[in-house]
Motif scaffolding. Structure first.
Motif, PDB file in Angstrom:
ATOM      1  N   GLY A 168      55.363  37.946  15.693  1.00 25.97           N
ATOM      2  CA  GLY A 168      55.004  39.212  15.049  1.00 25.97           C
ATOM      3  C   GLY A 168      54.491  40.210  16.062  1.00 25.97           C
ATOM      4  N   GLU A 169      53.626  41.106  15.578  1.00 20.09           N
ATOM      5  CA  GLU A 169      53.088  42.169  16.426  1.00 20.09           C
ATOM      6  C   GLU A 169      51.582  41.999  16.600  1.00 20.09           C
ATOM      7  N   PRO A 170      51.035  42.265  17.810  1.00 22.14           N
ATOM      8  CA  PRO A 170      51.775  42.608  19.020  1.00 22.14           C
ATOM      9  C   PRO A 170      52.384  41.365  19.667  1.00 22.14           C
ATOM     10  N   GLU A 171      53.396  41.574  20.484  1.00 22.45           N
ATOM     11  CA  GLU A 171      54.079  40.480  21.153  1.00 22.45           C
ATOM     12  C   GLU A 171      53.789  40.565  22.643  1.00 22.45           C
ATOM     13  N   HIS A 172      53.638  39.405  23.275  1.00 24.78           N
ATOM     14  CA  HIS A 172      53.370  39.339  24.699  1.00 24.78           C
ATOM     15  C   HIS A 172      54.516  38.588  25.374  1.00 24.78           C
ATOM     16  N   GLN A 173      54.768  38.872  26.651  1.00 21.57           N
ATOM     17  CA  GLN A 173      55.867  38.229  27.359  1.00 21.57           C
ATOM     18  C   GLN A 173      55.466  37.976  28.808  1.00 21.57           C
ATOM     19  N   ILE A 174      55.789  36.768  29.299  1.00 25.71           N
ATOM     20  CA  ILE A 174      55.520  36.413  30.696  1.00 25.71           C
ATOM     21  C   ILE A 174      56.568  37.081  31.583  1.00 25.71           C
ATOM     22  N   VAL A 175      56.111  37.811  32.588  1.00 23.94           N
ATOM     23  CA  VAL A 175      57.015  38.505  33.512  1.00 23.94           C
ATOM     24  C   VAL A 175      57.234  37.682  34.774  1.00 23.94           C
ATOM     25  N   ALA A 176      56.148  37.172  35.351  1.00 23.77           N
ATOM     26  CA  ALA A 176      56.252  36.406  36.597  1.00 23.77           C
ATOM     27  C   ALA A 176      55.154  35.354  36.616  1.00 23.77           C
ATOM     28  N   LEU A 177      55.440  34.239  37.327  1.00 22.11           N
ATOM     29  CA  LEU A 177      54.490  33.130  37.414  1.00 22.11           C
ATOM     30  C   LEU A 177      54.399  32.632  38.847  1.00 22.11           C
ATOM     31  N   GLY A 178      53.173  32.264  39.250  1.00 24.09           N
ATOM     32  CA  GLY A 178      52.968  31.585  40.516  1.00 24.09           C
ATOM     33  C   GLY A 178      53.072  30.086  40.331  1.00 24.09           C
ATOM     34  N   PRO A 179      52.928  29.327  41.400  1.00 25.29           N
ATOM     35  CA  PRO A 179      53.023  27.864  41.298  1.00 25.29           C
ATOM     36  C   PRO A 179      51.854  27.272  40.526  1.00 25.29           C
ATOM     37  N   VAL A 180      52.049  26.052  40.042  1.00 22.91           N
ATOM     38  CA  VAL A 180      50.985  25.330  39.357  1.00 22.91           C
ATOM     39  C   VAL A 180      49.969  24.865  40.396  1.00 22.91           C
ATOM     40  N   VAL A 181      48.685  25.143  40.146  1.00 16.92           N
ATOM     41  CA  VAL A 181      47.615  24.736  41.066  1.00 16.92           C
ATOM     42  C   VAL A 181      46.530  24.028  40.268  1.00 16.92           C
ATOM     43  N   PRO A 182      45.667  23.266  40.953  1.00 18.09           N
ATOM     44  CA  PRO A 182      44.567  22.606  40.232  1.00 18.09           C
ATOM     45  C   PRO A 182      43.699  23.626  39.500  1.00 18.09           C
ATOM     46  N   GLY A 183      43.202  23.232  38.336  1.00 13.73           N
ATOM     47  CA  GLY A 183      42.426  24.141  37.524  1.00 13.73           C
ATOM     48  C   GLY A 183      41.048  24.423  38.097  1.00 13.73           C
ATOM     49  N   PHE A 184      40.439  25.486  37.613  1.00  9.71           N
ATOM     50  CA  PHE A 184      39.097  25.857  38.053  1.00  9.71           C
ATOM     51  C   PHE A 184      38.392  26.587  36.917  1.00  9.71           C
ATOM     52  N   ARG A 185      37.088  26.685  37.069  1.00 14.69           N
ATOM     53  CA  ARG A 185      36.281  27.451  36.127  1.00 14.69           C
ATOM     54  C   ARG A 185      35.527  28.511  36.909  1.00 14.69           C
ATOM     55  N   ARG A 186      35.487  29.690  36.344  1.00 12.91           N
ATOM     56  CA  ARG A 186      34.815  30.814  36.996  1.00 12.91           C
ATOM     57  C   ARG A 186      33.509  31.097  36.287  1.00 12.91           C
ATOM     58  N   LEU A 187      32.437  31.243  37.055  1.00 14.70           N
ATOM     59  CA  LEU A 187      31.132  31.563  36.490  1.00 14.70           C
ATOM     60  C   LEU A 187      30.595  32.795  37.215  1.00 14.70           C
ATOM     61  N   SER A 188      30.308  33.851  36.448  1.00 16.51           N
ATOM     62  CA  SER A 188      29.801  35.097  37.023  1.00 16.51           C
ATOM     63  C   SER A 188      28.451  35.422  36.414  1.00 16.51           C
ATOM     64  N   ILE A 189      27.453  35.622  37.287  1.00 21.92           N
ATOM     65  CA  ILE A 189      26.104  35.985  36.862  1.00 21.92           C
ATOM     66  C   ILE A 189      25.549  36.997  37.850  1.00 21.92           C
ATOM     67  N   ALA A 190      25.017  38.098  37.324  1.00 26.31           N
ATOM     68  CA  ALA A 190      24.340  39.115  38.142  1.00 26.31           C
ATOM     69  C   ALA A 190      25.202  39.588  39.299  1.00 26.31           C
ATOM     70  N   GLY A 191      26.489  39.745  39.052  1.00 20.81           N
ATOM     71  CA  GLY A 191      27.375  40.269  40.074  1.00 20.81           C
ATOM     72  C   GLY A 191      27.907  39.239  41.048  1.00 20.81           C
ATOM     73  N   SER A 192      27.489  37.993  40.946  1.00 21.49           N
ATOM     74  CA  SER A 192      27.972  36.928  41.823  1.00 21.49           C
ATOM     75  C   SER A 192      28.901  36.006  41.043  1.00 21.49           C
ATOM     76  N   THR A 193      29.919  35.496  41.713  1.00 17.16           N
ATOM     77  CA  THR A 193      30.903  34.634  41.066  1.00 17.16           C
ATOM     78  C   THR A 193      31.069  33.360  41.873  1.00 17.16           C
ATOM     79  N   VAL A 194      31.114  32.246  41.175  1.00 19.67           N
ATOM     80  CA  VAL A 194      31.411  30.964  41.802  1.00 19.67           C
ATOM     81  C   VAL A 194      32.570  30.322  41.051  1.00 19.67           C
ATOM     82  N   TYR A 195      33.315  29.474  41.772  1.00 23.82           N
ATOM     83  CA  TYR A 195      34.456  28.771  41.195  1.00 23.82           C
ATOM     84  C   TYR A 195      34.186  27.278  41.282  1.00 23.82           C
TER      85      TYR A 195
END
Length: 348
Positions: A168-195
């Motif tokens: 249905g609407e709205p519809e999304h479509q994948i245009v380009a993909l990079g390789p599969v890499v190990p997963g990660f989690r991003r945590l951002s606090i007070a302007g700082s980010t860790v993975y």
């Protein structure tokens, strides 16, 4: 028949009789004149929506012209005015006693009564004849650059460029993909980010065309029922082929195809030694800049650029001589100054 006192049959004065006869003759004449020249009672026979032209736009200067209707009927006059329920119409444009144009301003969606007035007196009404449809939700699409995270191995490998996400609407479509890499989690606090590693999941860099519905008043784009207006990366949930996944948006690009251009930039002294012919910007989109030559600090690039109301841009970077330009690859990030821009095919 007429006696010495001028009376007819001794009862009716001759002069009085003549006057009475004339009056009797004038009565039907006056009635016929009234029937001939009296204004016809106003009636509304039909009301149909009509296209708005430049003429109506000029008539409604200062008004919010929403719609135009063709009103057919009888007894219309140039002095009549119209109301839509309790709201005055922008104009009731007289064409003939049987036709007029009705210009309608801002009124709520739904059926409304058309009421015609001659002065302050109501002369005709058509119940529910004006129907205003609610405005369609504005739609657009953008390309979003970011990371798909939280995928299992099967889902990560099953994603393919060109795949459509959701129904249905709205519809999304994948245009380009990079390789599969190990997963990660991003945590951002007070302007700082860790993975933090998430080895049980997989991630892929991606470019996805997102369909946007302008369903929230005052917001330019709403993804589903949630509007995002935060510092990137901004995470949204998208339906995948086998599971819902998180897509962290780092950058937005126009959905329209870019225009090819040749860019000449002057790198900060000493950094041009990092640049090699054939180097490519790290974005997966076809806009990615590619180095075609290096001559000292002068670097020539081919790239896809976009036009906006302020001129040409490359991934949001303004392309005018003297502007700052950043070329980022997987090996380096070089800061430079734009020297010239040669667009191959200028858009109107």
């Amino acid at each position: 028949m007429i006696d010495e006192r001028g009376r007819l049959f001794g009862r009716i004065n001759l002069v009085d009789g003549l006057v009475a006869s004339v009056l009797l003759l004038l009565i039907p004449l006056a009635y016929a004149t009234y029937l001939l020249f009296r204004p016809a009672a106003a009636e509304i026979h039909s009301v149909t929506e009509a296209p708005i032209t430049k003429a109506e736009e000029r008539i409604s200067v200062g008004g919010n012209l929403l719609a135009k209707f063709k009103v057919k009927g009888s007894g219309f006059t140039p002095l009549m005015r119209a109301r839509i329920d309790g709201t005055d119409a922008l104009a009731f444009v007289f064409e003939s006693p049987t036709s007029a144009d009705l210009l309608v301003g801002a009124i709520p969606p739904g059926p409304h009564d058309l009421i015609l007035y001659d002065g302050i007196q109501e002369v005709a009404r058509a119940n529910g004849s004006i129907s205003v449809k609610p405005p369609a939700a504005a739609s657009m699409s953008v390309r979003a650059v970011g990371w798909i995270t939280g995928l299992d191995v099967q889902s990560a490998e099953s994603l393919k460029p060109g795949a459509r996400l959701g129904e249905g609407e709205p519809e999304h479509q994948i245009v380009a993909l990079g390789p599969v890499v190990p997963g990660f989690r991003r945590l951002s606090i007070a302007g700082s980010t860790v993975y933090a590693p998430a080895p049980e999941t997989r991630a892929r860099r991606a470019v996805i065309t997102l369909g946007c519905n302008d369903e929230l008043v005052g917001n330019p784009c709403a993804f589903g029922a949630r509007f995002e207006n935060r510092t990137p990366p901004v995470a949204i949930n998208l339906p995948g082929p086998t599971q819902t996944f998180s897509f962290a948006i780092e950058e937005l690009l126009p959905s329209a195809p870019p225009v090819r251009a040749t860019l000449r930039i002057r790198a900060v002294p000493g950094t041009s030694a990092l640049v090699r012919t054939g180097d490519r910007d790290d974005v997966l989109d076809e806009r990615a800049a590619r180095v075609t030559s290096v001559n000292g600090d002068l670097v020539t690039l081919e790239a896809g650029v976009d036009r906006d109301p302020q001129g040409w841009r490359y991934r949001g970077q303004k392309l005018v001589p003297g502007a700052t330009f950043v070329l980022a690859t997987d090996r380096y990030e070089v800061h430079a100054t734009v020297q010239s821009v040669d667009v191959e095919e200028r858009q109107p």
